[in-house]
Design an enzyme around this catalytic site. Structure first.
Site, PDB file in Angstrom:
ATOM      1  N   THR A   1       0.862  -1.173   0.000  1.00  0.00           N
ATOM      2  CA  THR A   1       0.000   0.000   0.000  1.00  0.00           C
ATOM      3  C   THR A   1       0.903   1.229   0.000  1.00  0.00           C
ATOM      4  OG1 THR A   1      -1.742  -1.156   1.221  1.00  0.00           O
ATOM      5  CG2 THR A   1      -1.804   1.252   1.247  1.00  0.00           C
TER       6      THR A   1
ATOM      7  N   LYS B   1      -6.528   1.244  -3.948  1.00  0.00           N
ATOM      8  CA  LYS B   1      -6.354   0.699  -2.600  1.00  0.00           C
ATOM      9  C   LYS B   1      -6.670   1.754  -1.544  1.00  0.00           C
ATOM     10  CE  LYS B   1      -5.310  -1.991   0.815  1.00  0.00           C
ATOM     11  NZ  LYS B   1      -4.033  -2.680   1.010  1.00  0.00           N
TER      12      LYS B   1
END
Length: 295
Positions: free
Chosen positions: A96, A171
């Site tokens: 991420t 994300k």
């Protein structure tokens, strides 16, 4: 593409390595988690000394760092992945990270004649082990099509969202939905606790109607049973929210709910609960309402 590389031996990295080995790939792995490295080498992976060495011995490298700072160092730093890349090779990063970092790494890969895909995931290590990740991909369509047969055994859904940075952005959108929804769960339980109604009955009613969600179904029971110690860590949640707010700043977008949740987690951190699960957000609401949520 039988030669695979994995950079990162934490929970996700080792799960990805195990899955690749199960599907018959030759895997070189590097990471900082010694236990993870031993698990992977014990299953048949070869240990590399640096991320650059992994890249030099692989057709495709999958990176899985705990945070974007590590990802940046492992890829762009000294003896990083970029140093070992060959022309035509592909790097797939499941970390991420900020969309801007994803685009920066993509440019560095392009300069070596290689491809970069930002491919963060939802589901974590357990889903990787069983091939049930949701993988959100940004990058060149050609590179995506080339590695799709490798990614499909890892995920039940693998979707190219767009060009470089698009996977990272997707994300962050996912994290907004998770954390803001979790805050709603905590607020509802806090109000109910203060009103002294049966929280278990409330949970059964609201989870059967329009308020039903993954966060309610999975975090609700943990909150009610005071199972706050384990799960997606508060410190990681805060890192994700910081990336969300940074991306919002870059795009000049207001995300007031995400900003509030980020501030609420500061209260949780001040109680020393940064390693507890994200459901520990309830502690901030309890503190303000002077009530304990238990059912």
């Amino acid at each position: 593409m039988g030669n695979m590389g994995v950079v990162g031996s934490g929970a996700l990295g080792r799960a990805v390595c195990w899955r690749l080995l199960e599907y018959g790939h030759s895997v070189h792995i590097w990471g900082l988690d010694e236990e993870g490295l031993q698990e992977c080498t014990g299953s048949g992976a070869a240990r590399a000394g640096t991320p650059a060495e992994v890249a030099s011995k692989s057709d495709v490298v999958i990176a899985a760092a705990d945070n974007s700072e590590d990802a940046e160092q492992w890829e762009l730093g000294v003896e990083g992945i970029i140093e070992g890349l060959s022309q035509g090779e592909t790097v797939v990063d499941m970390t991420t990270m900020s969309p801007s970092l994803a685009r920066r790494i993509a440019v560095a890969c392009e300069e070596k004649g290689a491809f970069f895909l930002d491919a963060p995931v939802s589901g974590g290590a357990p889903a990787a082990r069983t091939g049930n990740l949701v993988i959100m991909v940004g990058g060149a369509e050609k590179a995506f099509n080339n590695v799709l047969p490798i990614l499909q055994p890892l995920g039940r859904m693998v979707v190219r969202i767009g060009e470089s940075g698009a996977g990272a952005t997707a994300k962050l959108c996912n994290q907004i939905l998770c954390f803001v929804n979790l805050c709603g769960v905590c607020e509802a339980f806090t109000l109910a606790a203060k009103a002294d109604i049966d929280l278990r009955k409330l949970f059964s009613v609201v989870s059967a109607g329009a308020a039903q969600s993954w966060e309610l179904d999975n975090m609700g029971p943990k909150i009610l049973s005071r199972e706050l110690e384990t799960g997606y860590p508060v410190k990681t949640s805060q890192g994700d929210l910081a990336l969300v707010l940074s991306a919002a700043h870059d795009l000049k977008v207001s995300l007031p709910a995400s900003a509030i949740v980020h501030q609420l987690y500061h209260t949780v951190e001040q109680e020393g609960l940064q390693d507890s699960g994200s459901q520990s957000l309830i502690r901030a609401l309890e503190k303000m309402a002077d009530v304990v949520v238990r059912g």
